[in-house]
Scaffold this active site. Sequence first.
Site, PDB file in Angstrom:
ATOM      1  N   CYS A 139       0.826  -1.140   0.103  1.00 52.22           N
ATOM      2  CA  CYS A 139      -0.031  -0.247   0.076  1.00 52.22           C
ATOM      3  C   CYS A 139       0.901   1.299  -0.005  1.00 52.22           C
ATOM      4  O   CYS A 139       1.495   1.760   1.123  1.00 52.22           O
ATOM      5  CB  CYS A 139      -0.990   0.180   1.248  1.00 52.22           C
ATOM      6  SG  CYS A 139      -1.947   1.576   1.143  1.00 52.22           S
ATOM      7  N   CYS A 142      -0.343   4.058   2.172  1.00 49.52           N
ATOM      8  CA  CYS A 142      -0.187   4.061   3.637  1.00 49.52           C
ATOM      9  C   CYS A 142       1.438   4.177   3.947  1.00 49.52           C
ATOM     10  O   CYS A 142       1.424   4.863   5.083  1.00 49.52           O
ATOM     11  CB  CYS A 142      -0.441   2.523   4.114  1.00 49.52           C
ATOM     12  SG  CYS A 142      -1.896   1.909   3.400  1.00 49.52           S
ATOM     13  N   ASP A 143       2.282   3.719   3.142  1.00 52.59           N
ATOM     14  CA  ASP A 143       3.630   3.718   3.698  1.00 52.59           C
ATOM     15  C   ASP A 143       4.579   4.698   2.848  1.00 52.59           C
ATOM     16  O   ASP A 143       5.696   4.897   3.183  1.00 52.59           O
ATOM     17  CB  ASP A 143       4.228   2.196   3.450  1.00 52.59           C
ATOM     18  CG  ASP A 143       3.164   1.257   4.478  1.00 52.59           C
ATOM     19  OD1 ASP A 143       2.839   1.751   5.517  1.00 52.59           O
ATOM     20  OD2 ASP A 143       3.023   0.294   3.966  1.00 52.59           O
TER      21      ASP A 143
END
Length: 317
Positions: A139, A142-143
């Site tokens: 993701c 997300c990261d």
Amino acid sequence: MNTNQNEKVRCLIIGSGPAGYTAAIYASRANLSPVLYEGIQPGGQLTTTTEVENFPGYPEGVTGPVLMEDLRKQAERFGTDIRVGIVTQTDLSEAPYKVTIDGEKIIEAEAIIIATGATAKYLGLADEQKYAGMGVSACATCDGFFYRKKVVAVVGGGDTACEEALYLSSLASKVYLIVRKPYLRASKVMQERVLNNPKIVVLFEHNTVGLFGENGVEGAHLVKRIGEPDEENVDIAIDGFFLAIGHKPNSDVFRPWIDTDEIGYIKTIPGTPKTKVPGVFAAGDVADPHYRQAITAAGSGCAAAIEVERYLSEIGK
Ligand code: NDP
């Protein structure tokens, strides 16, 4: 287990993506008193995206988490009972259908809407496990933040991979896109954006065979034209490794009772959300190998709720 302890519900919705919440909005407005279990990823896959530009009604776009929060609030406004919990077992042999939550609580449901979505796939390399949380991610949104001014690689050639590569290019200093075929599968517009982005280097016909690094990912072992006479080993230095190679539908827990295709997508009666079990419906990505969009998921959630209403009225429940 004493069945008297089981909770009885008319309409059980499993999953909290656009399909689950839309089903909940319709089911609660139809007075079906739906109970919705959020599942492993409350809000579903959209909570891991940034900007959603193609959901109708948001001319300026909306972030995934905000869209899902809006849908949740709308479902709550009409009285949906939204709960934390994961379905661990099902018995759909006869109505009312039994669904076990978190290995403990059993719900007896007259009708069920399965809206459990799909989960990101990995290559299956041991190194993906070894470096989980240490440079391997599925993701980017997300990261990606952790890779500002660093070098990253994205695996895949579809729209997701292109989207992730583009997103990461706004943070990282360089992005490799590792594509196993000699072409991208993504839509033309995404291909053009990727190919014209000076920070993105597309490695066509490359496969990843391993990762390396002392205290986290420091690089990837690739093979160019694997299996061909001119096969070549290529190592790249990277700080982050992002998977974007598709998804697996979350249908395993229902498999003994309903039909799926070979990948695991739930088979429904064409043009309807009906599974082969009366009163059990499937909506969203778990049953959609073709479109997999937030809006198509929402539409099928609506259809499933309407079908539940008709089914319950037919059986007099
Ligand atoms: P896709 O199935 O479209 O693409 C998966 C990609 O991963 C393909 O390039 C595939 O390669 C590659 N791949 C699969 N397995 C491996 C492997 N083991 N090793 C290396 N590469 C692998 O998935 P997406 O998640 O990209 O997209 C899913 C759907 O969602 C699509 O319909 C897409 O259009 C849609 N989508 C739309 C978006 C938008 O409109 N903004 C954004 C994101 C997705 P190969 O081509 O060789 O099979």
